[in-house]
Design a protein around this motif. Structure first.
Motif, mmCIF file in Angstrom:
data_model
loop_
_atom_site.group_PDB
_atom_site.id
_atom_site.type_symbol
_atom_site.label_atom_id
_atom_site.label_comp_id
_atom_site.label_asym_id
_atom_site.label_seq_id
_atom_site.Cartn_x
_atom_site.Cartn_y
_atom_site.Cartn_z
ATOM 1 N N THR A 697 -75.773 93.780 -40.215
ATOM 2 C CA THR A 697 -74.869 92.623 -40.231
ATOM 3 C C THR A 697 -75.304 91.569 -39.215
ATOM 4 O OG1 THR A 697 -73.035 94.080 -40.865
ATOM 5 C CG2 THR A 697 -72.470 91.893 -40.023
ATOM 6 N N LEU A 698 -75.655 92.014 -38.002
ATOM 7 C CA LEU A 698 -76.080 91.072 -36.970
ATOM 8 C C LEU A 698 -77.392 90.388 -37.339
ATOM 9 C CD1 LEU A 698 -75.355 93.155 -33.728
ATOM 10 C CD2 LEU A 698 -73.994 91.298 -34.671
ATOM 11 N N ASN A 699 -78.201 91.045 -38.152
ATOM 12 C CA ASN A 699 -79.508 90.506 -38.516
ATOM 13 C C ASN A 699 -79.430 89.384 -39.546
ATOM 14 O OD1 ASN A 699 -82.415 90.513 -38.445
ATOM 15 N ND2 ASN A 699 -82.383 91.549 -40.425
ATOM 16 N N SER A 700 -78.286 89.212 -40.170
ATOM 17 C CA SER A 700 -78.156 88.156 -41.172
ATOM 18 C C SER A 700 -78.320 86.788 -40.520
ATOM 19 C CB SER A 700 -76.814 88.255 -41.887
ATOM 20 O OG SER A 700 -75.756 88.102 -40.968
ATOM 21 N N SER A 701 -78.958 85.886 -41.224
ATOM 22 C CA SER A 701 -79.296 84.577 -40.659
ATOM 23 C C SER A 701 -78.071 83.713 -40.387
ATOM 24 C CB SER A 701 -80.249 83.838 -41.601
ATOM 25 O OG SER A 701 -79.662 83.691 -42.884
ATOM 26 N N ASN A 702 -76.974 83.937 -41.121
ATOM 27 C CA ASN A 702 -75.792 83.101 -40.954
ATOM 28 C C ASN A 702 -74.795 83.672 -39.960
ATOM 29 O OD1 ASN A 702 -75.061 85.270 -42.468
ATOM 30 N ND2 ASN A 702 -74.007 84.119 -44.087
ATOM 31 N N PHE A 703 -75.163 84.759 -39.257
ATOM 32 C CA PHE A 703 -74.244 85.334 -38.274
ATOM 33 C C PHE A 703 -74.299 84.506 -36.993
ATOM 34 C CE2 PHE A 703 -72.315 88.501 -35.522
ATOM 35 C CZ PHE A 703 -71.375 89.067 -36.372
ATOM 36 N N PRO A 704 -73.141 84.232 -36.357
ATOM 37 C CA PRO A 704 -73.117 83.347 -35.178
ATOM 38 C C PRO A 704 -73.975 83.843 -34.016
ATOM 39 C CG PRO A 704 -70.905 83.670 -36.043
ATOM 40 C CD PRO A 704 -71.778 84.632 -36.769
ATOM 41 N N LEU A 705 -73.964 85.164 -33.777
ATOM 42 C CA LEU A 705 -74.714 85.720 -32.654
ATOM 43 C C LEU A 705 -76.181 85.860 -33.045
ATOM 44 C CD1 LEU A 705 -74.283 86.806 -29.767
ATOM 45 C CD2 LEU A 705 -74.098 89.095 -30.757
ATOM 46 N N GLN A 706 -77.045 85.066 -32.426
ATOM 47 C CA GLN A 706 -78.458 85.023 -32.794
ATOM 48 C C GLN A 706 -79.366 85.589 -31.708
ATOM 49 O OE1 GLN A 706 -80.029 83.879 -35.831
ATOM 50 N NE2 GLN A 706 -77.918 84.358 -36.401
ATOM 51 N N ALA A 707 -78.854 86.522 -30.919
ATOM 52 C CA ALA A 707 -79.680 87.164 -29.899
ATOM 53 C C ALA A 707 -80.623 88.165 -30.551
ATOM 54 C CB ALA A 707 -78.779 87.867 -28.879
ATOM 55 N N SER A 708 -81.672 88.539 -29.817
ATOM 56 C CA SER A 708 -82.534 89.621 -30.279
ATOM 57 C C SER A 708 -81.720 90.910 -30.339
ATOM 58 C CB SER A 708 -83.730 89.792 -29.345
ATOM 59 O OG SER A 708 -84.544 88.643 -29.360
ATOM 60 N N ILE A 709 -82.103 91.808 -31.217
ATOM 61 C CA ILE A 709 -81.309 93.018 -31.460
ATOM 62 C C ILE A 709 -82.173 94.247 -31.219
ATOM 63 C CG2 ILE A 709 -79.901 94.275 -33.142
ATOM 64 C CD1 ILE A 709 -79.658 91.603 -34.681
ATOM 65 N N LEU A 710 -81.643 95.201 -30.472
ATOM 66 C CA LEU A 710 -82.285 96.500 -30.290
ATOM 67 C C LEU A 710 -81.364 97.576 -30.843
ATOM 68 C CD1 LEU A 710 -84.610 98.225 -29.150
ATOM 69 C CD2 LEU A 710 -83.314 98.375 -27.000
ATOM 70 N N VAL A 711 -81.815 98.229 -31.908
ATOM 71 C CA VAL A 711 -81.046 99.298 -32.545
ATOM 72 C C VAL A 711 -81.611 100.630 -32.069
ATOM 73 C CG1 VAL A 711 -80.283 100.291 -34.730
ATOM 74 C CG2 VAL A 711 -80.653 97.832 -34.549
ATOM 75 N N VAL A 712 -80.755 101.474 -31.493
ATOM 76 C CA VAL A 712 -81.196 102.713 -30.857
ATOM 77 C C VAL A 712 -80.679 103.915 -31.636
ATOM 78 C CG1 VAL A 712 -81.143 104.097 -28.738
ATOM 79 C CG2 VAL A 712 -81.236 101.604 -28.596
ATOM 80 N N GLN A 713 -81.554 104.899 -31.818
ATOM 81 C CA GLN A 713 -81.158 106.179 -32.416
ATOM 82 C C GLN A 713 -81.533 107.304 -31.467
ATOM 83 O OE1 GLN A 713 -81.842 107.498 -36.704
ATOM 84 N NE2 GLN A 713 -83.371 108.757 -35.668
ATOM 85 N N GLN A 714 -80.575 108.163 -31.168
ATOM 86 C CA GLN A 714 -80.825 109.299 -30.285
ATOM 87 C C GLN A 714 -81.412 110.463 -31.063
ATOM 88 O OE1 GLN A 714 -77.569 111.916 -28.965
ATOM 89 N NE2 GLN A 714 -78.155 111.478 -26.856
#
Length: 722
Positions: A697-714
C-alpha cells in the motif's frame, strides 16, 4: 544435431533417404550458412578470452592444465590403433588423427564448465575457481596448438611458410591492430550505434579472409579478431549482447544440423566391437580425470575435490565439435574416425554433470535473527545485494543509517548479482571476495572511467574509508535468475550474516519481474532475517524540498543540517516481523543524527476480544518487547512513541495517510507468516507479495507518504515451511 543424425542410414535404414529428403545442392547452401555462423560464433568465443586474467593464475591452475593435456596426448597416441580396427579405406594421415585427437579431447569448454558450476552452485568454491582458471589456460594452449595444426594441414607444399605467416599475423594483430582498435573505441565510446555492429561484421569477415589466404582456416582469423577487441568501455559486452542471440539461435543450429549429417554412427556400430569401443571411451574419459587428480594430490586437495576437478576439466562443448568438423574438411579424419570421436565427446559430456551432482548437495542450516543478535552486542553482519548501479545509493544510505559503532561494528558483504548467460565474461566469473580501492582524486570522475562492477566495489569501499566501525567485502554472485536465491542463501550461511538486504526494482518490465521472483524466493528460503528496500531517495524529504523551494539563499545546495538529520518512522502492528523491524529501527536510533518515531496500532477493546488464541500469544510477546523499548528510551528525546486505536485495516491506512510526509525512511514488518488481525480485508488487494500488505500500500505512487520503505521479515524456525 539429432535431427541431422536421424537422416543417416542407421536411423532410416536406407542410404539414399538422406539425399532424397535433403538434396546435395540444398545441403551446400545450408553448409555455407553454417560455416558463416561458425565464423561469427568463434568471434564471440574470442571475445570471452581475457589475457589480463592470466596474471591472476597460480602454479596450481597451470599444472592442472598441462597435466590434462599431457594425459590426453598419451591416450591419443594409444588410440591410433582405432584406425586399423575401423578398416578405413581412405588415405588419411595417422599423424593428423593423433594431432586432432589431442586438440578435440584436450579442450575444456569454459562456457559449458561455467554453466555446470553455476547449476551446482560451485562457482565461488575453491574447486570451481581452480577449474575455471585451468580451463582458460587450457583453452589458450589448445587454440595455439589448433592454429598451428590447421596451418600445417591446409597447405601441403608450404607448411612452414603457412605456420610462420599465421603466427606473424596473430602477433601483428595483437601488438598493432589491438592498440588502434582501443584508441578508436575510446574516441567513439559515447556514440554507440549500428555502425559499431557493422564494423564488427566487416572485421570478422576481413580477418577470416586474411587467415584463409595465409593458409589457415577462416575461423582462426575470426578468433584473433575477437581476442584483440577492446574490453574497456563495455564495447565487447555490447557486441556480445547484439550478436549472441542471432548467432546462437539462427546460424549455429545450421552448423549443428550439418554436423549431425556427417555423424554416421553406422560406421562405428558395424566396424567396431562394443568391447573395444567401451575401452576406447573409458580411456579417453579417464585420461584427464586421472592426470588432474594426481596433480591435485601434490597441492594437498581432498580426494573428493581432486576427482571432481578432473571431471570438470573433462567438460566438452561446441569447440571440440568445431575442431572435428575442421579436421573432417581437411580429410585429417576419415568418415569412420569422425563419428567415433563425436560419440566419445557426447558420452563424456553426458556423464560429467550427473557424477558431480551426486557428490555436491546443498545443506540447509539455521541462522540468527536481528532480535537474537541485538542481545549479544557484537558485530552485526549484513549481506547487501545489488543488481546494478541504480541500487547503490539506497543500499549505501541504509547501511550508513544502521549505526556502525565500536561496541557493535558492521560487517558488510556486498553481493553484486549478475545473471549468468552463455556469454558471461570470464573476468566476472573469476573474481575473488575483495574490492578494488580507487585512486586519489574525485570519486565520481574515477567512476566514469571504469566498468560497473568496479564502480559498485568502490562505492562500498568508500563506506569503509568513512567509518572505522564498518568493514566491507565485495562478492560477485553469478547465477541464472531462477536459482540465484540459492546462491544468496548459501552465501548468507557461509558468512553467518544476520540480515539480508534486497533491492526492490521499481521499473516495470522483465527485469523487475525477475527481481521480484528472486526476492520472494529469498524470503521463503533464507535462514536469517531479510529486508526489502524500496528506495525513493533518503537525502531529503518532500517537506524539506518544499520548504527550500524558492529560497535563493542556498544557491541550489541543501543545508548540512537537513542532509545529516534523518527522520525515520516505524509502524508497529504486531507479530514477529514487526518486532524484528522495531529492533532494527532501534539500532538506527542509536545514531545521534537519527530521529525515530514509532507508531503502534492497537485494536479497540471490543475487537480485541474476538481475536484468535495464536494472536494473543503474539500480543504478549509484543507487549514484552514494547515495554523494554519504551522503558529504555524514555529519556531519549530523539525517539517518539505513539499509540493509535483502530478497528480494521482501513483505519490503519487512513491513520498513515494523516501523517505528514516528513520522513526519510519508513520501516515496517512484512507480516506474511503471522498476520495481524488489523490486516483482514486488505490482503486481497496485494500486487507485490514480497512487500507485504502495508508495504504494498505504501509503495503505491498516489500514497501521500513518499519516504523510502524497508520491509523486514524475521527468520523464525517455528514458522519455517520447510
Amino acid at each position: 544435431m539429432q535431427c541431422g543424425a536421424l537422416l543417416n542410414p542407421l536411423a532410416t535404414g536406407n542410404s539414399g533417404f538422406k539425399y532424397y529428403i535433403f538434396p546435395y545442392q540444398y545441403a551446400m547452401v545450408v553448409e555455407t550458412f553454417a560455416n558463416l555462423g561458425l565464423v561469427y560464433y568463434i568471434f564471440l568465443l574470442g571475445l570471452e578470452i581475457d589475457f589480463s586474467l592470466v596474471k591472476r593464475f597460480g602454479s596450481k591452475a597451470l599444472s592442472i592444465s598441462i597435466a590434462g593435456l599431457v594425459g590426453t596426448f598419451f591416450v591419443a597416441v594409444c588410440s591410433i590403433s582405432v584406425r586399423s580396427r575401423l578398416k578405413d579405406d581412405q588415405n588419411t594421415n595417422e599423424n593428423g588423427e593423433v594431432m586432432f585427437w589431442v586438440v578435440a579431447l584436450g579442450a575444456t569448454s569454459f562456457s559449458d564448465l561455467a554453466k555446470i558450476l553455476s547449476d551446482l552452485k560451485l562457482l565461488r568454491t575453491e574447486t570451481g575457481m581452480t577449474a575455471m582458471s585451468a580451463a582458460i589456460i587450457t583453452d589458450l594452449i589448445t587454440w595455439l596448438y589448433f592454429i598451428i595444426t590447421v596451418a600445417y594441414f591446409v597447405t601441403e607444399k608450404h607448411r612452414a611458410l603457412s605456420i610462420i605467416s599465421t603466427l606473424a599475423f596473430a602477433l601483428i594483430s595483437w601488438f598493432l591492430a589491438r592498440p588502434i582498435l582501443s584508441w578508436a573505441v575510446s574516441k567513439t565510446s559515447k556514440q554507440r550505434n549500428e555502425s559499431h555492429l557493422w564494423f564488427a561484421f566487416i572485421g570478422v569477415a576481413l580477418f577470416g579472409t586474411i587467415s584463409d589466404v595465409l593458409g589457415a582456416h577462416s575461423i582462426v582469423g575470426a578468433f584473433i579478431f575477437g581476442v584483440i577487441m577492446p574490453r574497456s568501455h563495455g564495447f565487447s559486452n555490447m557486441l556480445t549482447e547484439k550478436l549472441d542471440e542471432f548467432v546462437s539461435t539462427i546460424l549455429m543450429p545450421l552448423f549443428y544440423f550439418t554436423s549431425g549429417l556427417r555423424t554416421d554412427i553406422r560406421y562405428v556400430v558395424i566396424n567396431v566391437e562394443m568391447s573395444f569401443l567401451f575401452v576406447t571411451v573409458l580411456g579417453n574419459c579417464a585420461a584427464k580425470v586421472i592426470s588432474t587428480y594426481l596433480v591435485s594430490l601434490k597441492y594437498g586437495m581432498p580426494t573428493r575435490d581432486g576427482l571432481a576437478l578432473g571431471f570438470l576439466m573433462n567438460t566438452k562443448g561446441i569447440f571440440p565439435l568445431i575442431i572435428l568438423n575442421a579436421a573432417r574438411d581437411m580429410q585429417a579424419l576419415s568418415n569412420r574416425s569422425f563419428p567415433l570421436l563425436v560419440l566419445i565427446l557426447l558420452i563424456i559430456s553426458c556423464v560429467t554433470k550427473p557424477i558431480l551432482s551426486r557428490n555436491y548437495r546443498l545443506k540447509n542450516v539455521f541462522g540468527l535473527s536481528i532480535t537474537e543478535k541485538m542481545t549479544q552486542y557484537t558485530g552485526f553482519r549484513i549481506l547487501a545485494c545489488v543488481h546494478n548501479l541504480g541500487n547503490i545509493s539506497g543500499i549505501t544510505n541504509l547501511i550508513k543509517l544502521s549505526n556502525p559503532a565500536p561496541q557493535s561494528p558492521l560487517c558488510i558483504f556486498a553481493a553484486h548479482l549478475v545473471e549468468f548467460t552463455g556469454r558471461t565474461a570470464a573476468s566476472v566469473l573469476i573474481m575473488k571476495d575483495e574490492y578494488k580501492s580507487f585512486k586519489s582524486g574525485k570519486f565520481n570522475d574515477y567512476c566514469s572511467k571504469i566498468e560497473e562492477p568496479d564502480q559498485i566495489a568502490n562505492a562500498f569501499a568508500s563506506l569503509e574509508k568513512e567509518d572505522n566501525s564498518l568493514t566491507s567485502h565485495i562478492i560477485t554472485v553469478v547465477s541464472p535468475f531462477d536459482t540465484m536465491h540459492t546462491d544468496i542463501c548459501t552465501l548468507a550461511k557461509e558468512k553467518s550474516v544476520h540480515f539480508i538486504i534486497l533491492p526492490f526494482q521499481k521499473d516495470s518490465g522483465e527485469e523487475n519481474q525477475d527481481s521480484e521472483n528472486i526476492n520472494e524466493k529469498v524470503l521463503n528460503n533464507a535462514r536469517c532475517s531479510v529486508g526489502i528496500l524500496v528506495d525513493r531517495g533518503m537525502s531529503v524529504t518532500r517537506s524539506d524540498s518544499q520548504k527550500l523551494t524558492g529560497d535563493r539563499s542556498f544557491h541550489g545546495y541543501l543545508p548540512p543540517k537537513i542532509l545529516s538529520n534523518k527522520q525515520i518512522i516505524m509502524f508497529f502492528l504486531g507479530g514477529p516481523d514487526d518486532r524484528e523491524a522495531l529492533m532494527y529501527a532501534w539500532r538506527m536510533a542509536g545514531d545521534p543524527n537519527v530521529s525515530l518515531t514509532v507508531v503502534r496500532f492497537e485494536m479497540s477493546a471490543d475487537e480485541a476480544q474476538t481475536t484468535e488464541k495464536t494472536w494473543q500469544t503474539e500480543k504478549e510477546m509484543d507487549e514484552e518487547i514494547l515495554y523494554e523499548f519504551t522503558f529504555k528510551t524514555a529519556n531519549d528525546y530523539s525517539i517518539i512513541y505513539k499509540e493509535k486505536v483502530v478497528n480494521d485495516g482501513v483505519g490503519v491506512i487512513q491513520s498513515i495517510k494523516e501523517i505528514e510526509d516528513a520522513y526519510h525512511l519508513c520501516i515496517i514488518g512484512r507480516g506474511a507468516k503471522v498476520k495481524s488481525p488489523l490486516l483482514k480485508g486488505l490482503s486481497d488487494w496485494e500486487t507485490c507479495p514480497d512487500l507485504g500488505t502495508i508495504g504494498d500500500t505504501l509503495n503505491s505512487s498516489n500514497f501521500p507518504l513518499q519516504a523510502s520503505i524497508l520491509v523486514v521479515q524475521q527468520y523464525s524456525p517455528t514458522h519455517d515451511g520447510n
